[in-house]
Design a protein around this motif. Sequence first.
Motif, PDB file in Angstrom:
ATOM      1  N   PHE A  48      28.117  42.384  44.966  1.00 52.82           N
ATOM      2  CA  PHE A  48      29.557  42.026  44.415  1.00 52.82           C
ATOM      3  C   PHE A  48      30.712  41.940  45.744  1.00 52.82           C
ATOM      4  CE2 PHE A  48      33.800  44.536  43.488  1.00 52.82           C
ATOM      5  CZ  PHE A  48      34.352  43.215  42.727  1.00 52.82           C
ATOM      6  N   TYR A  49      30.368  42.551  46.422  1.00 49.37           N
ATOM      7  CA  TYR A  49      31.285  42.632  47.210  1.00 49.37           C
ATOM      8  C   TYR A  49      30.843  40.837  48.919  1.00 49.37           C
ATOM      9  CZ  TYR A  49      32.622  47.694  46.965  1.00 49.37           C
ATOM     10  OH  TYR A  49      33.443  48.247  46.408  1.00 49.37           O
ATOM     11  N   GLU A  50      30.226  40.811  48.668  1.00 50.72           N
ATOM     12  CA  GLU A  50      29.144  39.396  49.188  1.00 50.72           C
ATOM     13  C   GLU A  50      30.380  38.702  48.121  1.00 50.72           C
ATOM     14  OE1 GLU A  50      24.786  38.484  49.586  1.00 50.72           O
ATOM     15  OE2 GLU A  50      25.117  40.571  50.465  1.00 50.72           O
ATOM     16  N   TRP A  51      30.304  38.640  47.632  1.00 47.85           N
ATOM     17  CA  TRP A  51      30.998  37.343  46.484  1.00 47.85           C
ATOM     18  C   TRP A  51      32.345  37.499  46.742  1.00 47.85           C
ATOM     19  CZ3 TRP A  51      34.446  37.293  42.275  1.00 47.85           C
ATOM     20  CH2 TRP A  51      34.840  36.491  41.605  1.00 47.85           C
ATOM     21  N   ILE A  52      33.075  38.467  46.923  1.00 43.59           N
ATOM     22  CA  ILE A  52      34.136  39.230  47.288  1.00 43.59           C
ATOM     23  C   ILE A  52      34.982  37.872  48.447  1.00 43.59           C
ATOM     24  CG2 ILE A  52      36.476  40.078  47.865  1.00 43.59           C
ATOM     25  CD1 ILE A  52      36.382  40.239  44.901  1.00 43.59           C
ATOM     26  N   ASN A  53      33.852  38.357  49.353  1.00 41.18           N
ATOM     27  CA  ASN A  53      33.576  37.849  50.605  1.00 41.18           C
ATOM     28  C   ASN A  53      33.705  36.175  50.618  1.00 41.18           C
ATOM     29  OD1 ASN A  53      34.414  39.931  52.363  1.00 41.18           O
ATOM     30  ND2 ASN A  53      32.294  40.482  52.580  1.00 41.18           N
ATOM     31  N   GLN A  54      32.942  36.118  50.100  1.00 41.51           N
ATOM     32  CA  GLN A  54      33.038  34.433  49.941  1.00 41.51           C
ATOM     33  C   GLN A  54      33.709  33.705  49.063  1.00 41.51           C
ATOM     34  OE1 GLN A  54      30.497  32.448  51.418  1.00 41.51           O
ATOM     35  NE2 GLN A  54      31.447  30.576  50.189  1.00 41.51           N
ATOM     36  N   GLN A  55      34.579  34.326  48.010  1.00 41.48           N
ATOM     37  CA  GLN A  55      35.646  33.334  47.796  1.00 41.48           C
ATOM     38  C   GLN A  55      36.838  33.870  48.540  1.00 41.48           C
ATOM     39  OE1 GLN A  55      35.027  32.600  44.225  1.00 41.48           O
ATOM     40  NE2 GLN A  55      33.563  32.435  44.940  1.00 41.48           N
ATOM     41  N   SER A  56      36.601  34.615  49.266  1.00 44.71           N
ATOM     42  CA  SER A  56      38.384  34.540  50.308  1.00 44.71           C
ATOM     43  C   SER A  56      37.786  33.831  51.419  1.00 44.71           C
ATOM     44  CB  SER A  56      38.432  36.600  50.849  1.00 44.71           C
ATOM     45  OG  SER A  56      37.434  36.425  52.299  1.00 44.71           O
ATOM     46  N   LYS A  57      36.659  33.169  51.329  1.00 44.25           N
ATOM     47  CA  LYS A  57      36.081  32.306  52.290  1.00 44.25           C
ATOM     48  C   LYS A  57      36.997  30.755  51.675  1.00 44.25           C
ATOM     49  CE  LYS A  57      32.702  34.791  54.595  1.00 44.25           C
ATOM     50  NZ  LYS A  57      31.368  34.630  55.208  1.00 44.25           N
ATOM     51  N   ASN A  58      36.484  30.356  50.400  1.00 42.05           N
ATOM     52  CA  ASN A  58      36.684  29.261  50.053  1.00 42.05           C
ATOM     53  C   ASN A  58      38.527  29.526  49.243  1.00 42.05           C
ATOM     54  OD1 ASN A  58      33.724  28.633  50.212  1.00 42.05           O
ATOM     55  ND2 ASN A  58      33.682  30.002  48.259  1.00 42.05           N
TER      56      ASN A  58
END
Length: 62
Positions: A48-58
């Motif tokens: 979940f936290y990896e997905w959140i971090n990826q979303q913030s990069k995009n």
Amino acid sequence: MSDKITFNASDIAQLLGISRSAAYELMHREDFPTITIGKRMVVLQNQFYEWINQQSKNTPVK
């Protein structure tokens, strides 16, 4: 909530400040790391936290 291994829709809704129905919609997205265990849908906390971090990069900052 930090001692949990997985998050359910209610946890995700609380963490993101969205409704539970919006959390369920999110959990049905192909790019969201949902795991189905029987009839339960959960997401591993670290994914979940990896997905959140990826979303913030995009997402471009305005």
